[in-house]
Structure formats: C-alpha cells, structure tokens
Design an enzyme around this catalytic site. Structure first.
Site, PDB file in Angstrom:
ATOM      1  N   LEU A   1       1.073  -1.108   0.028  1.00 10.23           N
ATOM      2  CA  LEU A   1       0.032  -0.102  -0.054  1.00 10.23           C
ATOM      3  C   LEU A   1       0.693   1.089  -0.125  1.00 10.23           C
ATOM      4  O   LEU A   1       1.789   1.315   0.942  1.00 10.23           O
ATOM      5  CB  LEU A   1      -0.895   0.044   1.264  1.00 10.23           C
ATOM      6  N   HIS A   2       0.617   2.110  -0.865  1.00 12.77           N
ATOM      7  CA  HIS A   2       1.524   3.142  -0.850  1.00 12.77           C
ATOM      8  C   HIS A   2       0.422   4.535  -1.475  1.00 12.77           C
ATOM      9  O   HIS A   2       1.179   5.697  -1.292  1.00 12.77           O
ATOM     10  CB  HIS A   2       2.766   3.103  -1.952  1.00 12.77           C
ATOM     11  N   ARG A   3      -0.424   4.537  -1.969  1.00 12.92           N
ATOM     12  CA  ARG A   3      -1.055   5.600  -2.678  1.00 12.92           C
ATOM     13  C   ARG A   3      -1.724   6.453  -1.659  1.00 12.92           C
ATOM     14  O   ARG A   3      -2.206   5.934  -0.509  1.00 12.92           O
ATOM     15  CB  ARG A   3      -2.291   4.933  -3.386  1.00 12.92           C
TER      16      ARG A   3
END
Length: 366
Positions: free
Chosen positions: A209-211
């Site tokens: 997860l990075h957005r």
C-alpha cells in the site's frame, strides 16, 4: 550516429529501460549506428538502488544523475527541467526516450520539445481517467507533445487514435517491464523473511500500500488493514512497508500476529514472494502486471486502473477503495473461484527488441 537520451527518474523506470538498453547494445554489435545516454533525474531517492541493484538487473549505471529529489510537484518539475535543459544542450540527441508516468517523464519531454528534439514515450496512451493522480496529469501532458508512442495494449492504441494521433506514430510493442520480469525470473532470490516466518508455497498473502488515497487518511488505512486481517483466514500477511507508511501505522498502533511488516525488499526478493503467494493485495499498477504474467491472483485497492488488460485478460480484480468490498473478493479467492488469467498480447519478453527495431527504422528513414 543516431543518439538516444533515455530518461529514468524512479526505480520502476530502470526496470523498464534495462531491456531497451540491452537491445540497443545488441543493435550496436550488429553494426547499427546507434547509441544511448542514460540520464537519471534522481527524482526518487531509493536506498535499494545501490550498486548491487544495477548489477543484479544488469542495468548499466547512469551516465549522469541530475539529483533532483524532494520538493513539491512544481518545485521538482522545475528542478528537473532546469537541470535536464543543461544536460541536453551539453549532450544533444536525435531522440529523447521517456518511460512510464513519473514527473521526470513529463518534465524531460517538455524540455526536449522546446529544444526541438523528438520525443518517444514508452507506455504511451495508458489512462486511468483520474485527474486526482499526479501520474495521470503526467501521462496527458507527455502524450500531448510526443512524436512516437510505444504502447502496451490495444486499449492504449485506441486512446491515442481517438485523441488524433496518427497511425504511423503508434508502435504496439508490448511491455518492457515484462521483458525484465521474464529475464530475471530464474534469478528470483529467497528473502530472509521466507525462513524467518516459515513461509510455504501458496500459503501466505503479499500486501503493498502506498497511494495517498489509501495511506494518508488514517482511519481509511486502519479500516482497510482490519478488513484484510478479518478475511484472510489464518494466512500470514507479508507487508513490505514504505518508511512513510510505517510511521502512520505506528501512530495507529496497527498490529496483529499474522501481519508481518517488513523492510522494503529488492526486486528479486519481492518477486520471489509474489510468484509463490496465494494472492497479492496492492494499490500499485506495476505489480498488477507482474502478478498477471505469473498467474497470481491480484486484488487492487483502487477505484480505477490504467492497465485494464490485467483485468480483462490477467488475474487482477479492481476491488475499489471501500474496505467493505474486500470480503466478497477474498471469499472468492478462498473458495477457489479466482480466474486463471491468460496470455496478454506481446507481453512475451521481446518488447525491447521491437522498440529498437522501430528506432533503427526511424534512423534509416531520417
């Protein structure tokens, strides 16, 4: 001599340009009068991009690093443009080749055109239609000033043609990211976490997860992780965490015996885990491509995708950003009803050769 300046601004860009450089080197060995200069804008600092990164993936080190990291979107765009203008004036080229959709892609395309240098865009024509994503703005601007488009799908071809791009500007070649994946697949490397956690084939799930839409809104991030934990039975969850996300998770006090937050992994280690996972839960575009080619079920936590072929032909499903959507997809996974996926046209490991064939044809016609 036909000179090509190749731009890379972030780690995934290097995965995409590596096979192109190898194909140029092969063309040179075949006495074709072509050469390249690799410019790293330094847009993303990545501690995993050490000397071993270049050696492992057989990527030549950049001829120059412009060191344009940090700052706001506007500050970084301006810094890259100022530095790259000096670079291109000092080292003129017949063509500037940009890849993907990072800020460097757009900024260097602008500089090139203003210096009357033609631009080729690898991965031209892909769209999410989500203008809240900086990447979508980068794609739109880059494609509006590109001369030659190297595309990954028929969907991208259609998008470009509908926007007025002429047929002779579009080259449907496939996906260079997959060239790298297929070449490096025999070299995937077992990470330390495999033995440390006693992992086994198809018996764990990989998460990324990075957005900002998923990680910056703290309650959203917590709800998403809670929902993943609640619906993944007794499987270990391997979560390589970006330092920025790690700080947020620490603040939220997110923890569970099955949730294993690990340091970011190298390309070869990460894909070792993906290839053997029961599934991948991600908000990354590139991972959906790799998972589809390796036939690994992929759940994408986004409301849109610029890679629809990973859904129509691959193993990817668009779950959305509502945590409550996860349950139905994870139930489908554990019931054994996930789609198998099929071959995606031209994602065969030969994309870079097709790109360089097209470039040498241009060279002969110039």
């Amino acid at each position: 001599m036909y000179k090509i300046t190749i731009i890379a601004g972030a780690r995934p860009n290097f995965m995409k340009i590596a096979p192109i450089i190898h194909a140029i080197q092969k063309a040179k060995q075949d006495n074709i009068d072509i050469d390249y200069r690799l410019v790293h804008t330094g847009q993303h600092y990545d501690k995993n991009m050490s000397g071993s990164f270049f050696e492992q993936l057989e990527i030549p080190k950049p001829h120059v690093n412009l060191e344009c990291s940090g700052g706001t979107q506007a500050e970084q765009t301006a810094a890259i443009m100022i530095s790259f203008e000096k670079e291109l004036m000092a080292n003129p080229a017949n063509l500037v080749l940009v890849v993907g959709d990072v800020t460097s892609t757009m900024a260097c395309a602008l500089v090139a055109q203003k210096l009357h240098t033609k631009v080729a865009h690898v991965e031209g024509g892909i769209r999410s239609d989500d203008w809240s994503m900086p990447e979508e703005i980068n794609r739109l601007v880059t494609d509006s000033i590109t001369n030659y488009f190297f595309t990954t799908s028929e969907t991208a071809n259609k998008t470009l043609k509908e926007s007025g791009v002429k047929d002779n500007q579009v080259f449907f070649v496939g996906n260079t990211m997959i060239d790298t994946l297929l070449k490096q697949r025999p070299n995937f490397k077992q990470p330390k976490v495999w033995d440390d956690l006693g992992l086994s084939n198809k018996n764990y799930i990989v998460m990324t997860l990075h957005r900002p839409a998923n990680v910056d809104e703290e309650s959203q991030l917590k709800d998403m992780i809670d929902e993943i934990i609640a619906n993944t039975q007794d499987l270990p969850l391997i979560f390589p965490v970006h330092p920025r996300t790690a700080k947020i998770l620490e603040r939220l006090n997110v923890s569970h015996p099955r949730l294993h937050m690990v340091e970011p992994l190298s390309y070869l280690e990460f894909n070792f885990l993906v290839e053997r996972a029961k599934a991948v839960i991600t908000d990354s575009g590139g991972i959906t491509e790799e998972a589809s080619v390796m036939r690994v079920p992929c759940l994408t936590l986004r409301d849109n995708t610029e890679r629809p072929e990973t859904i129509t032909l691959g193993t990817n499903e668009l779950v959305g950003t509502n945590p409550k959507n996860l349950k139905q997809y994870l139930n489908k996974l554990f019931e054994g009803n996930w789609k198998k996926g099929q071959d995606i046209p031209l994602w065969d490991g030969n994309t870079a050769l097709r790109i360089v064939d097209s470039l040498t044809t241009m060279l002969l016609n110039d």
